[in-house]
Structures are given as C-alpha cells and as structure tokens.
Write a protein that holds these residues in place. Structure first.
Motif, PDB file in Angstrom:
ATOM      1  N   ARG A  37      41.445  50.351  46.256  1.00 15.36           N
ATOM      2  CA  ARG A  37      41.344  51.457  45.291  1.00 15.36           C
ATOM      3  C   ARG A  37      42.635  51.645  44.504  1.00 15.36           C
ATOM      4  NH1 ARG A  37      37.474  53.886  48.405  1.00 15.36           N
ATOM      5  NH2 ARG A  37      38.833  54.531  50.077  1.00 15.36           N
ATOM      6  N   TYR A  39      44.780  49.277  43.690  1.00 19.48           N
ATOM      7  CA  TYR A  39      45.174  48.080  42.955  1.00 19.48           C
ATOM      8  C   TYR A  39      44.654  48.136  41.522  1.00 19.48           C
ATOM      9  CZ  TYR A  39      45.808  43.184  41.764  1.00 19.48           C
ATOM     10  OH  TYR A  39      46.187  42.023  41.146  1.00 19.48           O
ATOM     11  N   LYS A  40      45.560  48.029  40.555  1.00 22.41           N
ATOM     12  CA  LYS A  40      45.252  48.056  39.115  1.00 22.41           C
ATOM     13  C   LYS A  40      44.311  49.206  38.777  1.00 22.41           C
ATOM     14  CE  LYS A  40      46.312  43.273  38.159  1.00 22.41           C
ATOM     15  NZ  LYS A  40      45.873  42.042  37.551  1.00 22.41           N
ATOM     16  N   GLU A  41      43.141  48.903  38.153  1.00 22.92           N
ATOM     17  CA  GLU A  41      42.205  49.961  37.750  1.00 22.92           C
ATOM     18  C   GLU A  41      41.349  50.452  38.913  1.00 22.92           C
ATOM     19  OE1 GLU A  41      41.586  46.726  36.106  1.00 22.92           O
ATOM     20  OE2 GLU A  41      43.306  47.165  34.845  1.00 22.92           O
ATOM     21  N   TYR A  43      39.532  48.776  42.729  1.00 27.90           N
ATOM     22  CA  TYR A  43      38.506  47.842  43.178  1.00 27.90           C
ATOM     23  C   TYR A  43      37.966  48.334  44.507  1.00 27.90           C
ATOM     24  CZ  TYR A  43      40.237  44.589  39.684  1.00 27.90           C
ATOM     25  OH  TYR A  43      40.593  44.004  38.504  1.00 27.90           O
ATOM     26  N   GLN A  54      35.147  45.925  40.562  1.00 24.23           N
ATOM     27  CA  GLN A  54      35.826  47.095  40.036  1.00 24.23           C
ATOM     28  C   GLN A  54      35.022  48.327  40.401  1.00 24.23           C
ATOM     29  OE1 GLN A  54      36.272  46.185  35.838  1.00 24.23           O
ATOM     30  NE2 GLN A  54      38.446  45.857  36.179  1.00 24.23           N
ATOM     31  N   PHE A  89      34.850  40.311  40.948  1.00 26.15           N
ATOM     32  CA  PHE A  89      36.099  40.669  40.277  1.00 26.15           C
ATOM     33  C   PHE A  89      36.596  39.570  39.344  1.00 26.15           C
ATOM     34  CE2 PHE A  89      37.463  38.277  43.887  1.00 26.15           C
ATOM     35  CZ  PHE A  89      38.636  37.651  43.501  1.00 26.15           C
ATOM     36  N   ASP A  90      36.206  38.331  39.584  1.00 26.76           N
ATOM     37  CA  ASP A  90      36.699  37.226  38.765  1.00 26.76           C
ATOM     38  C   ASP A  90      35.624  36.623  37.853  1.00 26.76           C
ATOM     39  OD1 ASP A  90      35.186  36.124  40.807  1.00 26.76           O
ATOM     40  OD2 ASP A  90      36.608  34.529  41.270  1.00 26.76           O
TER      41      ASP A  90
END
Length: 185
Positions: A37, A39-41, A43, A54, A89-90
């Motif tokens: 949660r 990490y970055k925007e 996840y 995400q 995610f990828d």
C-alpha cells in the motif's frame, strides 16, 4: 516474486498428512499488503487471484472480488484470466487489449442470447445493445485489426473503461439470464 511466494506458502500438517495453505495465504496477503500500500501509488496482493495490482476504486474492487456464482465455470475462468492479464502490475497495452478481447469473445459466443436477455429487462430495439457492446471492440482496434478502425486514442484511459464495461456487461447478462431462466451454474 511475491506472487510466487503467495502461491506456494503453507505448512505441512503431519497429523493429517496434508499441506495446508488457506490461513497462511490470508496472513501473508494481509502482511504484504501493508507494505505494498505504501509503494508508489499503492498496490495490493489480490487474494482471490493471487496477483499484485494497483489499488482500485470501490466499484472496481467489487468487480474483482466477484465470486462468479452466476457464471458457468468456463466463463468464470475466462473472466478471471482476463482480469489477471489486465490488472497485473506489469501489464502492457497489448496485454490489456488481449484481456478486453477475451471479454468480448465471451459475449460474442452468446450474442443472440445477450440481445434477448438484455431486452427482456430493458425494452429498446434489439440491435441497440448489440451496437453498444460490439461497436466498441470492433471500431477501436481491439478485434479484427482493420484499416477503418480508430487507433489514435488514449488507450491507457479507454482500456480501463472498456475492461470495466465488458466485465459489468458479462456479470449483468448472466445474472439476468439466471433470473429469467432460473438456471444455477
């Protein structure tokens, strides 16, 4: 790596001579999601399918957590596959396009019944639903790859909408089909 750990985490119960993993998967998902949660925007590890994605909005989360109880097993498997392909995610745009195509193919195989079932609930000319549903994938280079299809649009935005739209149509169709035919899958 996290997804692999999730798939294989568990303990061996020597008393029952079985590998147990439900409680361990639940605990692992809870713990790893606290980290993801941030990490970055944001996840999270989606415990139903076991893949990282995400953090979605509430409506999308409901779609992703749908248990498929109104769907035939083969349709649920296709829906789950498309969901996993799309929300990884990828995932790149080509993978997302293929996921949308899988959903359109689900509806294509039931095309006439989709028309009849949707019209049983909402009276419009029979082909209006058909144009709405298939006009998108046939006109925006999701299927058929023709020169007359639109290809210059904000795919990263519209693909999200298409994925949610087709998922919703599939779920609604099978719920209505069950309502009008009393079929349990």
């Amino acid at each position: 790596m996290i997804e692999i750990l999730y798939d294989h985490i568990g303990v061996y119960n020597y008393e029952t001579d079985q590998f147990e993993n439900e409680a361990q998967k639940e605990e692992f998902a809870e713990q790893i999601n606290n980290i993801l949660r941030a990490y970055k925007e944001g996840y999270y590890l989606e415990p139903t399918n076991g893949f990282i994605m995400q953090i979605p909005n509430g409506a999308l989360r409901e779609q992703l957590e749908y248990d498929g109880s109104d769907l035939p097993d083969s349709v649920y498997e296709q829906l789950a596959t498309a969901t996993e392909m799309y929300y990884r995610f990828d995932a790149n745009l080509e993978q997302k396009k293929k996921a949308i195509n899988i959903l359109a193919d689900i509806l294509e195989s039931e095309r006439e019944e989709v028309k009849d079932t949707l019209n049983a609930e909402y009276e419009v000319p029979k082909n209006e639903h058909d144009k709405l549903i298939f006009g998108i994938v046939n006109g925006y280079n999701i299927r058929h790859n023709r020169a007359d299809q639109k290809n210059d649009y904000s795919k990263e935005i519209w693909y999200d909408w298409m994925m949610q739209y087709y998922t919703s149509v599939i779920i609604a169709f099978y719920k209505l089909k069950n309502k009008y035919t009393d079929i349990d899958f």
